[in-house]
Scaffold this motif. Structure first.
Motif, PDB file in Angstrom:
ATOM      1  N   VAL B 485       0.822  -0.973   0.052  1.00  0.00           N
ATOM      2  CA  VAL B 485       0.032  -0.109   0.066  1.00  0.00           C
ATOM      3  C   VAL B 485       0.860   0.995   0.104  1.00  0.00           C
ATOM      4  CG1 VAL B 485      -1.738   1.266   1.177  1.00  0.00           C
ATOM      5  CG2 VAL B 485      -1.733  -1.143   1.394  1.00  0.00           C
ATOM      6  N   GLY B 486       0.606   1.931  -0.833  1.00  0.00           N
ATOM      7  CA  GLY B 486       1.708   3.219  -0.911  1.00  0.00           C
ATOM      8  C   GLY B 486       0.664   4.542  -0.894  1.00  0.00           C
ATOM      9  N   SER B 487       1.311   5.623  -0.298  1.00  0.00           N
ATOM     10  CA  SER B 487       0.517   6.894  -0.533  1.00  0.00           C
ATOM     11  C   SER B 487       1.619   7.898  -0.759  1.00  0.00           C
ATOM     12  CB  SER B 487      -0.205   7.061   0.687  1.00  0.00           C
ATOM     13  OG  SER B 487       0.562   7.131   1.761  1.00  0.00           O
ATOM     14  N   TYR B 488       1.397   9.050  -0.937  1.00  0.00           N
ATOM     15  CA  TYR B 488       2.191  10.081  -1.195  1.00  0.00           C
ATOM     16  C   TYR B 488       1.799  11.565  -0.588  1.00  0.00           C
ATOM     17  CZ  TYR B 488       5.472  13.589  -3.075  1.00  0.00           C
ATOM     18  OH  TYR B 488       6.375  14.482  -3.539  1.00  0.00           O
ATOM     19  N   HIS B 489       2.081  11.919   0.635  1.00  0.00           N
ATOM     20  CA  HIS B 489       1.478  13.055   1.224  1.00  0.00           C
ATOM     21  C   HIS B 489       0.102  13.165   1.472  1.00  0.00           C
ATOM     22  CE1 HIS B 489       5.602  14.818   1.673  1.00  0.00           C
ATOM     23  NE2 HIS B 489       5.974  14.407   0.527  1.00  0.00           N
ATOM     24  N   GLY B 490      -0.581  12.265   1.511  1.00  0.00           N
ATOM     25  CA  GLY B 490      -1.926  12.242   1.668  1.00  0.00           C
ATOM     26  C   GLY B 490      -2.629  12.728   0.327  1.00  0.00           C
ATOM     27  N   LEU B 491      -2.088  13.021  -0.560  1.00  0.00           N
ATOM     28  CA  LEU B 491      -2.653  13.400  -1.932  1.00  0.00           C
ATOM     29  C   LEU B 491      -3.533  12.280  -2.568  1.00  0.00           C
ATOM     30  CD1 LEU B 491       0.181  15.594  -3.413  1.00  0.00           C
ATOM     31  CD2 LEU B 491      -1.937  16.540  -2.328  1.00  0.00           C
ATOM     32  N   GLN B 492      -4.521  12.637  -3.253  1.00  0.00           N
ATOM     33  CA  GLN B 492      -5.271  11.617  -4.148  1.00  0.00           C
ATOM     34  C   GLN B 492      -4.628  11.124  -5.277  1.00  0.00           C
ATOM     35  OE1 GLN B 492      -9.440  12.890  -4.734  1.00  0.00           O
ATOM     36  NE2 GLN B 492      -9.809  12.827  -2.583  1.00  0.00           N
ATOM     37  N   ASP B 519      10.442  -3.399  -7.783  1.00  0.00           N
ATOM     38  CA  ASP B 519      11.220  -4.660  -7.099  1.00  0.00           C
ATOM     39  C   ASP B 519      10.932  -4.235  -5.514  1.00  0.00           C
ATOM     40  OD1 ASP B 519      11.546  -5.527  -9.424  1.00  0.00           O
ATOM     41  OD2 ASP B 519      13.505  -4.598  -9.929  1.00  0.00           O
ATOM     42  N   THR B 520      11.345  -3.100  -5.305  1.00  0.00           N
ATOM     43  CA  THR B 520      11.617  -2.711  -3.779  1.00  0.00           C
ATOM     44  C   THR B 520      10.418  -2.039  -3.276  1.00  0.00           C
ATOM     45  OG1 THR B 520      12.776  -0.791  -4.419  1.00  0.00           O
ATOM     46  CG2 THR B 520      14.027  -2.694  -4.010  1.00  0.00           C
ATOM     47  N   TRP B 521       9.578  -1.474  -4.173  1.00  0.00           N
ATOM     48  CA  TRP B 521       8.531  -0.305  -3.750  1.00  0.00           C
ATOM     49  C   TRP B 521       9.044   0.857  -3.203  1.00  0.00           C
ATOM     50  CZ3 TRP B 521       5.097  -0.920  -7.002  1.00  0.00           C
ATOM     51  CH2 TRP B 521       4.578  -2.085  -7.387  1.00  0.00           C
ATOM     52  N   GLY B 522      10.298   1.296  -3.523  1.00  0.00           N
ATOM     53  CA  GLY B 522      10.854   2.440  -2.981  1.00  0.00           C
ATOM     54  C   GLY B 522      10.545   3.724  -3.950  1.00  0.00           C
ATOM     55  N   LEU B 523      10.289   4.905  -3.408  1.00  0.00           N
ATOM     56  CA  LEU B 523      10.012   5.850  -4.284  1.00  0.00           C
ATOM     57  C   LEU B 523      11.313   6.430  -4.760  1.00  0.00           C
ATOM     58  CD1 LEU B 523       7.909   8.151  -4.826  1.00  0.00           C
ATOM     59  CD2 LEU B 523       8.471   9.477  -2.889  1.00  0.00           C
ATOM     60  N   LEU B 524      11.587   6.256  -5.996  1.00  0.00           N
ATOM     61  CA  LEU B 524      12.575   6.718  -6.899  1.00  0.00           C
ATOM     62  C   LEU B 524      12.450   8.352  -6.968  1.00  0.00           C
ATOM     63  CD1 LEU B 524      12.693   4.145  -9.736  1.00  0.00           C
ATOM     64  CD2 LEU B 524      14.003   4.165  -7.380  1.00  0.00           C
ATOM     65  N   THR B 525      11.744   8.780  -7.580  1.00  0.00           N
ATOM     66  CA  THR B 525      11.586  10.406  -7.679  1.00  0.00           C
ATOM     67  C   THR B 525      10.447  10.869  -7.706  1.00  0.00           C
ATOM     68  OG1 THR B 525      12.495  11.931  -8.962  1.00  0.00           O
ATOM     69  CG2 THR B 525      11.997   9.792 -10.208  1.00  0.00           C
ATOM     70  N   THR B 526      10.390  12.115  -7.798  1.00  0.00           N
ATOM     71  CA  THR B 526       8.991  12.969  -7.921  1.00  0.00           C
ATOM     72  C   THR B 526       9.141  13.806  -9.047  1.00  0.00           C
ATOM     73  OG1 THR B 526       9.461  14.371  -6.142  1.00  0.00           O
ATOM     74  CG2 THR B 526       8.107  12.462  -5.657  1.00  0.00           C
ATOM     75  N   LEU B 527       8.153  14.014  -9.715  1.00  0.00           N
ATOM     76  CA  LEU B 527       8.178  14.987 -11.050  1.00  0.00           C
ATOM     77  C   LEU B 527       6.909  15.857 -10.710  1.00  0.00           C
ATOM     78  CD1 LEU B 527       8.815  12.231 -13.666  1.00  0.00           C
ATOM     79  CD2 LEU B 527      10.626  13.742 -12.948  1.00  0.00           C
ATOM     80  N   CYS B 528       7.177  17.239 -10.791  1.00  0.00           N
ATOM     81  CA  CYS B 528       6.253  18.013 -10.621  1.00  0.00           C
ATOM     82  C   CYS B 528       5.803  18.943 -11.889  1.00  0.00           C
ATOM     83  CB  CYS B 528       6.557  19.171  -9.398  1.00  0.00           C
ATOM     84  SG  CYS B 528       5.253  19.919  -8.922  1.00  0.00           S
TER      85      CYS B 528
END
Lengths: 685, 737
Positions: B485-492, B519-528
Motif C-alpha cells: 500500500v503506497g501513498s504520497y503526502h495524503g494526496l489523491q 522491485d523494492t517499492w521504493g519511491l525513486l523520484t517525484t516529478l512536478c
C-alpha cells in the motif's frame, strides 16, 4: 359572511343497499332500480336522473328482476312472487305467486302483452298482461335446472333462456324447446363448477348474446344454434347484459366492476357485413356489476358497491350539456334526517328503525376552522325499531322535539317523547284519526301543534296535536286532480302556510288559517328537490333538479324580483354543472337575506343582497376573497358562497342557537362496510 | 457528398462509413427493417445490410446512399427487390439477392421515412416526411402531392391501412387518418391527461392488415384499438394495458391474428386479436425495443433494440437468432483491446462488458460482470462496470463495478482469469472493499515474471495486488491478495502506469508524478508539473525492440470543444503535431484507442506512417465508433464494390480549416484533455510542417506544453542526463513563442 359553530355529525351510519336490477322505460325515459333491500326507486333520465320516487322495501323481499310493461312496473324475486307496483302511491299494488319456486328473472315482450318469468324449478312461465292484473297463461317445456335469464325475440315468437351450462331457445307458440346451446365451463378449478348463464340477449336478426360465469360473452346464431364468437371478458363472472335500442351496442357487467362494451361494426369500412367487436371498458365500480343498461346515449350500471352510475357515451350525444357528465348517485335524493331545531335533536331514518340523537354541546370559542372542546358528548336517546316487515318510507320529529312520527306503507305511528334530564321515555299515541293510515311525507308545524301527512292523490291531511286529544282537522287537496304522491312538504314559521310538491312537479300552497288552497306555483319542467318557506318574508324558496332556484312570494302570488333577476341573469355554469341535487334549504333568522342550501358535496349560502355571478367571474372564490384586502372583497364577492370543507353531506340545518348541523357520511366509510371485492392482480400477468 | 480528400488521406466522417469496413454502428442503424423468411434487410448508417436469418451473417452491404438510410421497404411487386430511402433525398431500388443497385429516384428533400402500399403498386407510392411543419409530400413516380401535414418524423407513427385505402399517422395527442379515395382526413384527439394522470400522447401506429382497425401505442403504455374511424363522432376504441412505460413499436402479423408490441421493458408482447385478454410474453430480449417487424409469411418476427441488437424470433415465440452490433449505452470504461481476441472491450449491456471484434464488425460475446438481474426502470440505482483493464497477454481482466453516490458508494473489484480449457474468462477473485473510496485508476504490470495489479483510489492510497500461490490455504486456484500500500503526502492519486518492462510504476498525485520501483517499492523520484492536476499518464514504449516492429509512435491529443473536434497526433520527441484533423465528428470525442492491425500497411507517406501498424479508433458522444483509414485502403475497398461513388467533395486540408476558424485559445486550454497511447521510441522527424499564423502558433504551443513536458520527463527518468538539455531547449523555445 358570518361564523357558525358547526356540529360535524358522523354518527348517522347510513348504509345503502346493493343494486340488484335495472329496467328502462323508453317512452317516459325512466329507470326503475331494485335494491337488495327490496326497495324500488324511479329515476327520471330526462330530469338529470332525479330520483322521483322511492317505493320502500320490506324484509325478505329479495327482488331479483324488474320489467316494465308500458307504464306498469313488475318485479319478481326469490320469494317466488311477481309484484306490480302502484307508482302513484309508491307501494306494491298486488303480488301473485308464480308457483315455480324462487324466480330469477322476469322479462316482458316488446308488444307488451306477455310477461315471462324464469323459475328455480326449470320452468319458464308466461303471464298475460291484462287490465289491472296479470293472468297465468302457460308453462314452456320444463327443463332440468333453474332458469337464470330470459330474453324475448323482438317479434315475440321466440324466447331464449339462460340456464346452468346451457342456453335454450323456446318457441312461445308451441312452448317447445327449439335449440339447446351448450356453454362450456371455465378452465382449471372452475371446470367442476357449473357454468351459470347470467345474462342473455336476443336480437332481431336472430343473434343470441350470452354472458356466463366463466367470464365469456358468447355470440350465437339461433338459426343453426352454433357459436359464432366467444370473447373472454374477465377471469370472473359476466353478470349482466344489455342491448341498446338500435341493437348496435351491447354492454356486459362483470364481477371485476367493469362494464365492457361490444359494438356491431363493419370490420372493413364501408362494407355491409358487420361483427360484434369488443371496444370500450368502463371501470366505475369497485365491486360486482349486477346489472347494466345501455340507453344509447349512456351506460347505466349498478351493483354491489351500491352506486348508481351513469356513464355517458359522448360519441352519441350531439351537444355538450348536462348529459355529458359521469354521474355516480350514492345518496337518496331526499333527506333521511329530520331535525328538532329548538330541542337540538336529530332523527335518523334507517330502513328498519329510527334513531334519535341529542347533539353535543360546547361553549368554547376558537379560530375559524379549529376544533372546539366538547362539553357534552352527543347522545343516542332512542332506538326505535319498527314492527312488521315493511320498511319506513318517511319520518319526522317535531321542532320542539316532543313528537316523533313515521310511516310505512301499511301503517302510520306517532310517538310522544318524554325527556326529563337523563330519563327518556316514549309513549305511542294510540288514538289516531283513521285517515292517517299511511303517509308519503310527514311534516310538523313550527309550533308543533299541527301534523301534516301527505297521502294519496296529492292530498295532505292536517291533524292538530295536543297533550290529550289528536283531532283530524281537514284534508287539503289540489285543484289539478293530480294522482301523484307528494314528496316534499314545507310549513311556514308563522303557521299560516303550507307548501307541497308532488311528482307531477306541481307545487301547491295552502292557507292554514282558512284551510284551503291558496295558490299554485307555475309548473316548471323539472322536479323540486328541496323547498322551504322563509320565516320572515314568507317567500317560498325552491330548488329544482336542473339546479335552477326560484323564489315565490306567497302573499303576492308571484315570483319575487330576486327570482326574476336570477332567471334573467342566468346561473353560473359551474352551479348548473353540479351533478347532485340540493336536498335541503334552510334560512338564517339573524340574516334574512341568507339562504343556506346543500347537496352531497358542498354547502352554500346565497346572499340575496350581493350581485349574482356572471359567467366570467370566479365561482368558487372563497379562497381568493380571503387573500384579498378587506376593501377589495366587496368588489369580487358574489351571491353564492360555496363551502366544500365537509365530506359527503346528508343533511345541513341551522339550529335555533345559530349553530350549524352538518351530517356527513363519508363514502370511504360506506366502502369500508362493503364485502371484499373479487381478487384482482394489479400488476404481473 | 461529404468526403474530405486530403492528399493521400481520407478521414471518415459520420456519414461515410461505407469506405470503412469497420463501420461504426448506431441506434437507428437497425431501425427499420423488413424481411423475408430467409433474409433480414435493415438500414445501417448509410448502407443497407442484408442478413441471413439462419446464420446471422451479413450477406450483402448495399452501399450508395450518401446520408443516413432512414427507411427500407420491400417492393410489393417484386419481393426480391427492396426500396431504401435516405436523408440525402434519394430513394434507391436494390436487388438484395445480388446486391445490385437498380434505380435511383432523386427528390431533393431529406426523406425521413418510406411506406409502400401494395394496392398502389406499379408506380410505387411514397410518403416523404420532412420536418413536422412542412407539408408532406406524396410522390407517384415523379409528381408529388401533399397528403398530410404535421407528421411525426418517427417512422413508427405512420402506417398504411388495410388495402392501402387510408394512411394513419399520429402526432402528439392526435391521430390523423387520410382516406385516399375520399381525399378526406379524419382527426381524433385525446386529452392531454385524464384524471389519473395518464400520459395519452401517441407513440406509434399500426394498421390491421385485413380489418379496418388501427392500433396505437401511447406514452403511458396503453394500446388502443380504433375502429369505425370513418365517423366524426361515432368512432370507438378499446384500450389494453400491459406496458408500464411508453409503447415504442407495434406490428400486426400478416394475417392479423396477433399484434406485437414492445417498449422499454424489453419484453415482446403478443396480443391475440380474437381473445383480447390473452397475451404471450418473451422477456429479457436486451435493450429497449425500438422496432418490431414481421416476415411476409408470418413465420419470423424480429425486434430491434436500442442497444443495437436485432433478435430474430420464430413465430412460436422462441428466439432463433441474434444479430448484435456495438452495444449502445453509457461508456464508463476506457476502450480496451483484448490482446487475445483482438477485440475492443467496453461497457455493453447493463452490467456486462462487450467484446467487439473490429475486424468482423460484430460482437463476439458479452461477459456478465455484475451477475445480477437488470431491472428496466428509471431512476433505479444498479451496479455498473466502471473500469476494465486487461493485462498484456490477455490472461487477466480486472473490473470495478459501482453503485450509489458518494455517500453510499458500493463497489467491488473483480479479477477474471482466462481459462485455457474453457477458452473463456472466469471470475477468480472478488474484492469488495479494495479501497476506502472510489477507484480512479488501475493497471497491470507488463512484466512477464509476476502478475501484478495496481489500483489507485480516492482514499489517497494506491495498492499493489499480487496473484499469490497460497500454499497454506490449499486452494486449487491461485487468488489475488494485497502486496503493498503506497501513498504520497495524503494526496489523491489520479493515474497509475507501468513502464513497458514493468520495472517502474508511475503514479500521479494531482500535480505530482511519483515514480516507484516495482522491485523494492521504493519511491525513486517525484516529478512536478505545476499548471494543473494531471489527467492522464502514460509511459512510452521504450525498451524492447520487438515492440518497435509492431507498434508505431503516436501521441494523440483531443481538444474538447463543444462545437469542434480535433485530433492531434504527436511524436514524443516533437513539439509539433505530426497530424491534426479538425471536426472529425459531431460532438465530443469520448474515448480513443490504438488497435494493432492484422497486417501492416506499407504506406510510403511519412505523415501517415503512424497508421501503418495500428489504427486509431475513437468513440463519440453519440456512441459512434470512428476510425481513420488511408486512401490506399479505401481504394482497395472501393474496387471491391460494384457501384462506385460519385465524389463531389472539395479538397480541404485540415490545417486550412483549423487555422481559418480558431480564435479561442486560452479557453480551450482548460478543456484540453489528452491521451497518450503506445509511444514509440523511434526518433523520427516530422514531415508535416505548415506555415502557421502567429496567434495560432501560440495556441499550438500552449497545447503542446503539457505534452512535451510529460514526454520529456519520462525520457529523463530513463536516460538520466542527455534529454535534460533537450527538455530545457524545448522549454526555452516555448517561452520564446
Amino acid at each position: 359572511m358570518g361564523e357558525f359553530k358547526v356540529h360535524r355529525v358522523r354518527f348517522f351510519d347510513y348504509m345503502p343497499s346493493a343494486i340488484r336490477a335495472l329496467a328502462f322505460q323508453p317512452q317516459r325515459e325512466k329507470i326503475a332500480v331494485a335494491r337488495t333491500s327490496g326497495s324500488v326507486e324511479i329515476f327520471n333520465c330526462a330530469d338529470r336522473f332525479f330520483q322521483e320516487k322511492i317505493i320502500p322495501g320490506r324484509e325478505q323481499a329479495a327482488t331479483e328482476a324488474l320489467a316494465w310493461v308500458g307504464d306498469r312496473l313488475f318485479s319478481a324475486g326469490l320469494n317466488g312472487v311477481i309484484s306490480e307496483y302502484d307508482l302513484e302511491n309508491q307501494k306494491v299494488k298486488y303480488t301473485i305467486d308464480a308457483f315455480g319456486g324462487p324466480i330469477w328473472t322476469i322479462a316482458s315482450n316488446q308488444q307488451g302483452t306477455h310477461l315471462a318469468v324464469g323459475c328455480e324449478d326449470g320452468t319458464v312461465k308466461l303471464f298475460e298482461v291484462c287490465e289491472g292484473k296479470i293472468q297465468f297463461e302457460k308453462n314452456l317445456a320444463k327443463q332440468k335446472g333453474r332458469i337464470l335469464s330470459l330474453s324475448w325475440h323482438p317479434s315475440g315468437s321466440r324466447i331464449v333462456a339462460g340456464m346452468m351450462d346451457m342456453i335454450r331457445v323456446f318457441n312461445t307458440e308451441t312452448g317447445q324447446s327449439v335449440h339447446r346451446l351448450l356453454v362450456e365451463r371455465g378452465i382449471g378449478a372452475s371446470r367442476s363448477v357449473e357454468c351459470v348463464v347470467w345474462g342473455v340477449v336476443y336480437l332481431s336478426d336472430g343473434t343470441i348474446i350470452s354472458g356466463d360465469s366463466s367470464g365469456k360473452v358468447k355470440i350465437w346464431d339461433d338459426l343453426t344454434g352454433t357459436l359464432i364468437k366467444s370473447h373472454q371478458v374477465t377471469k370472473w363472472d359476466v353478470l349482466a347484459l344489455s342491448v341498446s335500442q338500435d341493437e348496435t351496442s351491447v354492454v356486459a357487467g362483470t364481477s371485476e366492476g367493469t362494464v365492457v362494451q361490444f359494438q356491431f361494426l363493419s370490420v372493413v369500412l364501408g362494407q355491409e357485413d358487420k361483427e360484434w367487436v369488443q371496444t370500450r371498458i368502463f371501470k366505475n365500480h369497485t365491486h360486482d356489476v349486477r346489472t347494466v343498461l345501455e340507453l344509447g346515449t349512456a351506460v347505466v350500471s349498478g351493483g354491489m358497491d351500491t352506486q348508481f352510475v351513469v356513464r355517458p357515451l359522448l360519441d352519441k350525444i350531439e351537444e355538450r350539456g348536462p348529459e355529458c357528465v359521469l354521474r355516480k348517485i350514492q345518496f337518496p335524493h331526499r333527506s333521511l334526517v329530520s331535525c328538532a331545531k329548538k330541542a337540538g335533536l336529530l332523527l335518523f331514518q334507517y330502513p328498519g328503525h329510527l334513531e334519535l340523537w341529542r347533539l353535543g354541546e360546547s361553549d368554547g370559542h376558537g379560530a375559524s376552522g379549529s376544533v372546539l372542546p366538547v362539553k357534552r358528548k352527543p347522545e343516542k336517546l332512542l332506538h326505535l325499531k319498527i314492527k312488521g316487515e315493511e320498511h319506513i318510507c318517511c319520518s319526522a320529529v317535531s321542532p320542539c322535539g316532543e313528537w316523533i312520527a313515521y310511516s310505512t306503507v301499511a301503517s302510520f305511528r306517532l310517538y310522544r317523547l318524554h325527556c326529563d334530564n337523563n330519563n327518556v321515555s316514549i309513549t305511542k299515541v294510540s288514538k289516531l284519526p283513521k285517515v292517517l293510515s299511511s303517509a308519503n311525507q310527514i311534516c310538523f308545524s313550527s309550533d308543533s301543534s299541527k301534523l301534516f301527512a301527505a297521502s294519496t292523490c296529492s292530498s295532505v291531511h292536517v291533524v292538530s296535536l295536543s297533550q290529550t286529544v289528536h283531532k283530524f282537522v281537514c284534508t287539503l287537496k289540489p285543484k289539478s286532480g293530480s294522482v301523484q304522491a307528494v314528496h316534499l312538504l314545507a310549513a311556514s314559521e308563522d303557521g299560516k302556510w303550507l307548501a307541497s310538491a308532488n311528482s307531477d312537479r306541481e307545487v301547491q300552497i295552502y292557507n292554514l288559517t282558512k284551510m284551503k288552497l291558496h295558490s299554485t306555483v307555475p309548473v316548471y319542467n323539472s322536479g323540486v328537490t328541496a323547498m322551504a318557506i322563509h320565516p320572515t318574508t314568507n317567500n317560498l324558496f325552491m330548488v329544482h333538479a336542473d339546479q335552477q332556484v326560484f323564489e315565490y312570494s306567497i302573499e303576492e302570488k308571484k315570483y319575487t324580483d330576486w327570482s326574476r333577476q336570477v332567471q334573467r341573469n342566468g346561473l353560473h355554469y359551474l352551479w348548473l354543472a353540479r351533478d347532485t341535487p340540493v336536498t335541503n334549504v334552510t334560512f338564517n333568522p339573524k340574516n334574512p337575506t341568507h339562504i343556506i342550501l346543500h347537496d352531497a358535496y358542498m354547502f352554500c349560502i346565497i346572499d340575496q343582497t350581493l350581485p349574482l355571478p356572471d359567467s366570467s367571474s370566479q365561482f368558487y372564490n372563497q379562497l381568493t376573497l380571503r387573500s384579498l384586502p378587506e376593501k377589495d372583497r366587496t368588489k369580487h364577492s358574489h351571491a353564492f358562497k360555496m363551502c366544500k370543507t365537509f365530506k359527503e353531506l346528508m343533511f345541513v340545518e341551522l339550529m335555533e342557537d345559530q349553530s350549524l348541523v352538518a351530517v356527513e357520511r363519508p363514502l370511504v366509510e360506506i366502502a369500508a362496510q362493503l364485502p371484499a371485492p373479487v381478487r384482482q392482480k394489479k400488476f404481473a400477468t | 457528398m461529404v468526403l474530405h480528400s486530403i492528399g493521400g488521406f481520407l478521414v471518415h466522417k459520420m456519414r461515410d462509413p461505407v469506405l470503412d469496413n469497420t463501420a461504426w454502428l448506431k441506434t437507428y442503424y437497425y431501425y427499420y427493417c423488413y424481411f423475408l423468411c430467409r433474409f433480414l434487410i435493415c438500414g445501417s448508417g448509410d448502407s443497407v445490410k442484408v442478413f441471413s436469418t439462419s446464420t446471422e451473417e451479413c450477406v450483402h452491404v448495399l452501399e450508395g446512399h450518401t446520408d443516413q438510410v432512414t427507411g427500407v421497404a420491400l417492393n410489393p411487386a417484386n419481393h426480391l427487390q427492396v426500396y431504401s430511402c435516405s436523408a440525402d433525398g434519394t430513394v434507391r431500388l436494390w436487388d438484395f439477392i445480388d446486391g445490385i443497385l437498380i434505380k435511383t429516384f432523386i427528390f431533393g428533400y431529406p426523406i425521413l421515412s418510406l411506406y409502400v402500399s401494395e394496392k398502389h403498386a406499379g408506380n410505387f407510392q411514397l410518403l416523404a416526411l420532412h420536418l413536422p411543419k412542412v407539408p408532406d409530400q406524396e410522390v407517384e413516380a415523379k409528381d408529388m402531392f401533399a397528403v398530410l401535414c404535421d407528421i411525426s418524423p418517427n417512422p413508427g407513427s405512420t402506417a398504411f391501412g388495410q388495402g392501402g385505402e387510408y394512411i394513419a399517422s399520429a402526432l402528439g395527442l392526435r391521430l390523423n387518418v387520410y382516406f385516399f379515395r375520399k381525399q378526406k382526413t379524419y382527426r381524433f384527439s385525446l386529452k392531454a391527461t385524464d384524471k389519473k394522470g395518464a400520459k395519452n400522447a401517441f407513440t406509434c401506429v399500426a394498421c390491421h392488415p385485413k380489418d379496418d382497425c388501427i392500433a396505437t401505442g401511447h406514452e403511458d403504455g396503453k394500446i388502443r384499438l380504433w375502429r369505425n374511424f370513418n365517423q366524426k363522432k361515432e368512432y370507438t376504441y378499446s384500450t389494453q394495458h400491459w406496458h408500464h412505460n411508453a409503447v415504442s413499436s407495434l406490428c400486426f402479423t400478416p394475417e392479423g391474428m396477433h399484434l406485437l408490441s414492445g417498449g422499454v421493458e424489453s419484453v415482446l408482447v403478443q396480443w391475440h386479436c380474437e381473445e383480447v385478454n390473452k397475451k404471450d410474453f418473451l422477456p429479457r430480449l436486451g435493450g429497449a425495443i425500438s422496432h418490431i417487424a414481421v416476415s411476409s409469411d408470418g413465420q419470423m418476427y424480429c425486434t430491434s433494440h436500442s442497444d443495437n441488437k436485432i433478435n430474430i424470433i420464430h413465430c412460436s415465440f422462441k428466439l432463433s437468432a441474434v444479430i448484435q452490433g456495438l452495444v449502445k449505452g453509457n461508456i464508463w470504461t476506457d476502450l480496451v483491446i483484448d490482446s487475445r481476441t483482438k477485440a475492443l472491450v467496453m461497457n455493453g449491456r447493463p452490467g456486462h462488458l462487450q467484446f467487439y471484434s473490429l475486424q468482423q464488425d460484430k460482437q463476439l460475446y458479452s461477459l456478465d460482470i455484475v451477475q445480477q438481474e437488470y431491472i428496466y426502470e428509471e431512476g433505479l440505482d444498479q451496479f455498473e462496470v466502471m473500469k476494465a483493464v486487461f493485462d498484456v497477454r490477455g490472461n487477466w481482466l480486472a473490473t470495478v463495478e459501482e453503485r450509489g453516490r458518494d455517500s453510499d458508494l458500493e463497489f467491488a473489484l473483480k479479477l477474471w482469469g482466462f481459462n485455457e480449457s474453457a477458452q473463456s474468462l472466469e471470475l477468480n477473485t472478488t474484492i469488495t472493499a479494495a479501497h476506502q473510496d472510489r477507484i480512479t485508476s488501475m493497471c497491470f504490470s507488463p512484466s512477464t515474471e509476476t502478475t501484478m495489479l495496481v489500483t489507485a483510489a480516492k482514499d489517497g492510497q494506491f495498492k499493489v495486488w499480487l496473484l499469490g500461490t497460497d500454499s497454506e490455504t490449499q486452494k486449487e486456484q491461485a487468488s489475488w491478495s494485497c502486496d503493498f500500500v503506497g501513498s504520497y503526502h495524503g494526496l489523491q492519486p489520479t493515474n497509475c502506469c507501468f513502464s513497458s518492462d514493468g520495472s517502474l510504476l508511475a503514479v500521479s498525485f494531482e500535480e505530482v508524478v511519483t515514480v516507484w520501483s516495482s522491485d523494492t517499492w521504493g519511491l525513486l523520484t517525484t516529478l512536478c508539473q505545476p499548471p494543473g492536476p494531471i489527467r492522464e499518464l502514460c509511459f512510452g514504449r521504450l525498451s524492447c525492440s520487438k515492440y518497435l516492429a509492431c507498434l508505431h509512435l503516436a501521441v494523440t491529443c483531443f481538444l474538447f470543444d463543444k462545437l469542434l473536434e480535433h485530433v492531434f497526433v504527436f511524436r514524443p520527441s516533437e513539439p509539433r503535431p505530426l497530424f491534426t484533423q479538425k471536426a472529425v465528428c459531431e460532438g465530443k470525442v469520448q474515448r480513443c484507442v490504438f488497435a494493432p492491425r492484422a497486417e501492416p500497411l506499407d504506406s510510403c507517406d511519412e505523415r501517415f506512417q503512424w497508421l501503418n501498424r495500428s489504427r486509431l479508433y475513437y468513440l463519440t458522444e453519440k456512441m459512434e465508433l470512428l476510425s481513420f483509414s488511408t486512401q490506399t485502403e479505401d481504394e482497395r475497398i472501393l474496387k471491391s464494390r460494384k457501384q462506385l461513388l460519385v465524389d463531389d467533395s472539395v479538397a480541404v486540408t485540415p490545417f486550412y480549416l483549423l487555422l481559418g476558424k480558431h480564435r479561442r485559445q486560452q479557453e480551450e486550454e482548460d478543456k484540453l484533455n489528452f491521451m497518450t497511447n503506445q509511444v514509440s521510441e523511434r526518433t523520427q522527424h516530422p514531415q508535416a510542417s505548415v506555415a502557421v499564423k502567429e496567434h495560432v502558433l501560440f495556441f499550438f504551443f500552449l497545447l503542446l506544453k503539457i505534452i512535451v513536458l510529460k514526454i520529456v520527463l519520462f525520457s529523463f527518468i530513463q536516460y538520466g542526463t542527455s534529454l535534460e538539455e533537450e527538455w530545457r531547449d524545448t522549454q526555452s523555445k516555448l517561452l520564446e513563442v
